[in-house]
Design an enzyme around this catalytic site. Structure first.
Site, PDB file in Angstrom:
ATOM      1  N   PRO A 145       1.067  -1.148   0.043  1.00  0.00           N
ATOM      2  CG  PRO A 145      -1.216  -1.818   1.407  1.00  0.00           C
ATOM      3  CD  PRO A 145       0.524  -1.796   1.070  1.00  0.00           C
ATOM      4  CG  ASP A 146       3.141   2.495   2.966  1.00  0.00           C
ATOM      5  OD1 ASP A 146       2.412   3.501   3.113  1.00  0.00           O
ATOM      6  OD2 ASP A 146       3.917   2.042   4.517  1.00  0.00           O
TER       7      ASP A 146
END
Length: 389
Positions: A145-146
């Protein structure tokens, strides 16, 4: 970092006392620099500003007046409280491109909740389909996600720059880790939307192809085999010296093989365990079967193809010394974007940037004092504190 690698002058605005929280993140440090911070902040300059202080905020305004892009990752609403939101900045700089990245979005039922990478993995459904079949949900080893949100933001910013080149207008960009992660489900989401069936955890196996997973060999090493179509199945059978499997009606098509995944995994696994991984890699690769040894991190970072591609770069850091880092995964006209400068020390470029804003000389910079109400950090005091540590 992506924009900095591509040549942008990126100024990282950090709070004077502790800076970006990633400076203290994790448990692996070189001197007083965390591996997390070192991995994400090359090619940037750092200025230490207290945005709650009027003078610190004025310096930020001076920077934003000349900037093309502002990127913020504050809690939703925090930028407006500080007076550094897009509506404030565009009055001074109408062409500003303002990118906001949040955990869940800038409104909605989760807007006030705390969220980070593993929380998003859990909420997005990614964690539910990761792990062994008989085990609990597992966090993905990569911070998907990051990194996906960062790359998506870079893409959106470049699109906004192109749009501004055409119409001269600034843009407000909003994206969040949850949306990016649900988007990254890709075929898994589409499969559920078609049949309404939850996907089980399968360890290293693939839900839509077989055999498509890691297998142990006699040397206790794993190799990954990815049979994505019937052609590769036939090649695998030849490499395994099992020609009768090619015409076995139970395994003719991929649908057949997925339906009989467990028995097929046993058959292939019993064959592979008889020889070491190097033997199988040589035989499988010679037949054109997609396969690879499951590398450790040390093996991956010293892999001959990674070295050949020139992905690793070394730059000198003022306290760490020679720092090797992973470069941007692309080339432009055959040239990989350069790692020009090391990740900055906290406030390392404060004086330099203030001189640029003021147009003053090195001998006559804007006053920068530590401990008063200026909202700025004192670079000299910062260096003294660093030596003391």
């Amino acid at each position: 970092m992506v924009l900095a690698d591509l040549g942008a002058d990126v100024i990282k605005v950090e709070r004077p006392d502790s800076g970006d929280m990633s400076r203290q993140a994790g448990s692996v440090f070189a001197e007083d620099q965390s591996a997390v911070f070192l991995s994400l902040n090359r090619n940037k300059r750092s200025i230490a500003l207290d945005l709650k202080d009027p003078e610190g905020r004025e310096v930020f305004y001076d920077l934003a007046d000349k900037a093309d892009i502002v990127v913020e990752n504050l809690r939703p609403g925090k930028a407006a409280q500080l007076g550094v939101d897009r509506s404030t900045l565009e009055k001074r700089n109408p062409g500003i491109i303002y990118a906001s990245i949040s955990a869940f979005g800038d409104s909605g039922p989760y807007v006030d909740l705390a969220g980070n990478d593993p929380i998003i993995q859990a909420l997005s459904g990614a964690m539910a389909i990761t792990g062994e079949a008989d085990g609990p949900p597992a966090r993905q080893g990569l911070s998907v996600p990051d990194f996906a949100a960062g790359m998506t933001a870079g893409l959106a910013i470049l699109a906004a720059l192109h749009g501004r080149h055409q119409d001269g207008l600034g843009r407000q960009l909003n994206l969040n880790l949850l949306d990016v992660s649900v988007f990254a489900l890709g075929p898994r989401a589409q499969e559920f939307l078609l049949n309404g069936q939850e996907q089980p955890r399968l360890g290293s196996a693939h839900p839509q192809f077989a055999p498509y997973q890691a297998f142990p060999c006699s040397d206790d090493r794993y190799i990954y085999i990815a049979v994505i179509n019937d052609k590769f199945w036939r090649l695998l059978c030849t490499a395994l010296d099992e020609p009768e499997l090619v015409d076995d009606p139970r395994y003719i098509t991929n649908r057949d093989r997925v339906e009989r995944r467990e028995e097929l995994t046993r058959i292939v696994g019993d064959l592979l365990i008889e020889h070491p991984s190097a033997t199988w890699l040589e035989r499988l690769q010679a037949k054109g079967v997609p396969c690879a040894r499951v590398n450790s991190l040390s093996e991956a970072l010293s892999d001959p193809q990674v070295i050949h591609n020139g992905l690793l770069s070394t730059v000198n850091h003022p306290t760490v010394g020679d720092l090797t880092t992973v470069g941007l995964p692309m080339t432009l006209d055959g040239v990989r974007p350069a790692v020009r400068t090391a990740p900055p020390l906290l406030g390392e470029h404060t004086d330099e940037i203030l001189r640029e804003i003021d147009g003053s000389s090195a001998e006559d910079p804007r006053p920068v004092r530590s401990g008063d109400k200026s909202g700025l950090s004192d670079k000299s005091n910062l260096n003294e504190n660093r030596r003391m540590r």
